[in-house]
Design an enzyme around this catalytic site. Structure first.
Site, mmCIF file in Angstrom:
data_model
loop_
_atom_site.group_PDB
_atom_site.id
_atom_site.type_symbol
_atom_site.label_atom_id
_atom_site.label_comp_id
_atom_site.label_asym_id
_atom_site.label_seq_id
_atom_site.Cartn_x
_atom_site.Cartn_y
_atom_site.Cartn_z
ATOM 1 N N SER A 174 58.978 45.200 21.479
ATOM 2 C CA SER A 174 58.876 45.210 23.050
ATOM 3 C C SER A 174 57.456 45.726 23.383
ATOM 4 O O SER A 174 56.742 45.303 24.220
ATOM 5 C CB SER A 174 59.956 46.081 23.677
ATOM 6 O OG SER A 174 60.096 47.186 22.997
ATOM 7 N N THR A 175 56.968 46.575 22.427
ATOM 8 C CA THR A 175 55.825 47.379 22.994
ATOM 9 C C THR A 175 54.683 46.267 22.467
ATOM 10 O O THR A 175 53.607 46.162 23.494
ATOM 11 C CB THR A 175 55.506 48.656 22.280
ATOM 12 O OG1 THR A 175 56.528 49.439 22.361
ATOM 13 C CG2 THR A 175 54.348 49.440 22.626
ATOM 14 N N GLY B 26 53.873 48.614 17.024
ATOM 15 C CA GLY B 26 54.595 49.739 17.508
ATOM 16 C C GLY B 26 55.336 50.497 16.419
ATOM 17 O O GLY B 26 55.038 50.449 15.390
ATOM 18 N N ALA B 27 56.175 51.633 16.884
ATOM 19 C CA ALA B 27 56.997 52.396 15.638
ATOM 20 C C ALA B 27 58.352 52.693 16.316
ATOM 21 O O ALA B 27 58.375 52.794 17.479
ATOM 22 C CB ALA B 27 56.219 53.648 15.298
ATOM 23 N N ASP B 28 59.312 52.947 15.600
ATOM 24 C CA ASP B 28 60.561 53.560 15.971
ATOM 25 C C ASP B 28 60.554 55.009 16.202
ATOM 26 O O ASP B 28 60.966 55.793 16.917
ATOM 27 C CB ASP B 28 61.459 53.134 15.101
ATOM 28 C CG ASP B 28 61.810 51.590 15.156
ATOM 29 O OD1 ASP B 28 62.122 51.099 16.137
ATOM 30 O OD2 ASP B 28 61.590 50.894 14.120
ATOM 31 N N GLU C 20 55.028 43.343 8.509
ATOM 32 C CA GLU C 20 54.067 44.408 9.265
ATOM 33 C C GLU C 20 53.600 45.023 8.141
ATOM 34 O O GLU C 20 52.338 45.395 8.307
ATOM 35 C CB GLU C 20 55.019 45.280 10.013
ATOM 36 C CG GLU C 20 55.711 44.699 11.289
ATOM 37 C CD GLU C 20 56.827 45.264 11.805
ATOM 38 O OE1 GLU C 20 57.206 45.053 13.037
ATOM 39 O OE2 GLU C 20 57.255 46.403 11.475
HETATM 40 O O1 LIG Z 1 58.870 48.000 13.611
HETATM 41 C C1 LIG Z 1 59.157 47.372 14.630
HETATM 42 C C2 LIG Z 1 59.725 45.906 14.497
HETATM 43 O O2 LIG Z 1 60.191 45.870 13.124
HETATM 44 C C3 LIG Z 1 58.604 47.850 15.870
HETATM 45 O O3 LIG Z 1 57.449 48.073 16.029
HETATM 46 C C4 LIG Z 1 59.767 48.995 16.078
HETATM 47 O O4 LIG Z 1 60.838 48.511 16.278
HETATM 48 C C5 LIG Z 1 59.235 49.494 17.701
HETATM 49 O O5 LIG Z 1 59.945 48.278 18.651
HETATM 50 P P1 LIG Z 1 59.552 48.706 20.138
HETATM 51 O O6 LIG Z 1 58.090 48.499 20.400
HETATM 52 O O7 LIG Z 1 60.569 47.531 20.882
HETATM 53 O O8 LIG Z 1 60.223 50.053 20.649
#
Ligand SMILES: O=C(CO)[C@H](O)[C@H](O)COP(=O)(O)O
Length: 218
Positions: A30-31, A82-84, A103
């Site tokens: 989403s980011t 992005g990242a979790d 990625e």
């Molecule tokens: O690693 C990822 C997808 O595989 C995303 O970068 C991660 O899940 C972050 O997502 P969001 O920007 O929706 O919070």
């Protein structure tokens, strides 16, 4: 300010790091969707994109941004994703969107990895977010048993097939105090394609959206 507004601000801040006429590596989520929308505004100034997922490819193409095959690109300057979770050493957990393998591949070819997050993603120790592991389907039970031996609680993600035709196992309750070692150890299990720890290839620059504005960490 909402979490989504902080994500959008961090994503838009990444535009300042994109040199003219470059190929841009594009992550997933989403980011990153906010970033792709912003990239559409400067598409005449870039040479195209390399994408990390079918989802991002579709969004890039819908905006008229050319998507290049990674096999035709030797090196490019920036990868935006992005990242979790991200720790102070700029190690990350990624793969919440199941795109971790592509990625990691696209990030490996980029000179600079720019991570765009809102401040809810910042942690001291990785592992509160369940660690995604992409596995070859026939190995899922074996890999799950091996992951349980590391102290985690593996759960196969329901109704998810990756762009590569594989499964995702989410490993809950892992305290990842040595991300470099854990990344290597899990990747050593036969049947694992890769895991969502990005420590060997960590972020070079982090853009963090906060209520007070976007911070740049290096
Ligand atoms: O690693 C990822 C997808 O595989 C995303 O970068 C991660 O899940 C972050 O997502 P969001 O920007 O929706 O919070």
């Amino acid at each position: 300010m909402t979490q989504d507004e902080m994500k959008r601000n961090a994503a838009r801040a990444a535009l300042a790091f994109i040199p003219a006429n470059t190929i841009v590596g594009v992550g997933t989520g989403s980011t990153v969707n906010h970033f792709i929308d912003a990239l559409g505004e400067i598409k005449a100034q870039i040479a195209g994109a390399v994408s990390s997922s079918e989802q991002s490819t579709a969004r890039l193409k819908a905006l008229g941004i050319p998507v290049l095959d990674l096999n035709t690109v030797e090196r490019f300057s920036v990868y935006i994703d992005g990242a979790d979770e991200i720790n102070p050493q700029r190690h990350m957990i990624k793969g919440g969107g199941a795109a971790l393998t592509r990625e990691k591949i696209v990030a490996a070819v980029a000179e600079t990895f720019i991570c765009i997050v809102d401040n809810s993603k910042q942690v001291d120790v990785l592992g509160k977010f369940p660690l995604p592991v992409e596995v070859i389907p026939m190995a899922a039970a074996y890999v799950s048993r091996e992951l349980a031996k590391l102290g985690g609680r593996p759960v196969v993600r329901e109704n998810v097939i990756t762009d590569n035709g594989n499964l995702i196992i989410d490993v809950h309750d892992l305290q990842i105090t040595d991300p470099l070692a854990t990344e290597q150890q899990i990747n050593g299990i036969v049947g694992v394609v890769t895991n969502g720890i990005f420590a060997h290839r960590c972020a070079d620059i982090v853009l963090v959206g906060t209520a007070e504005g976007t911070q740049t960490l290096k």
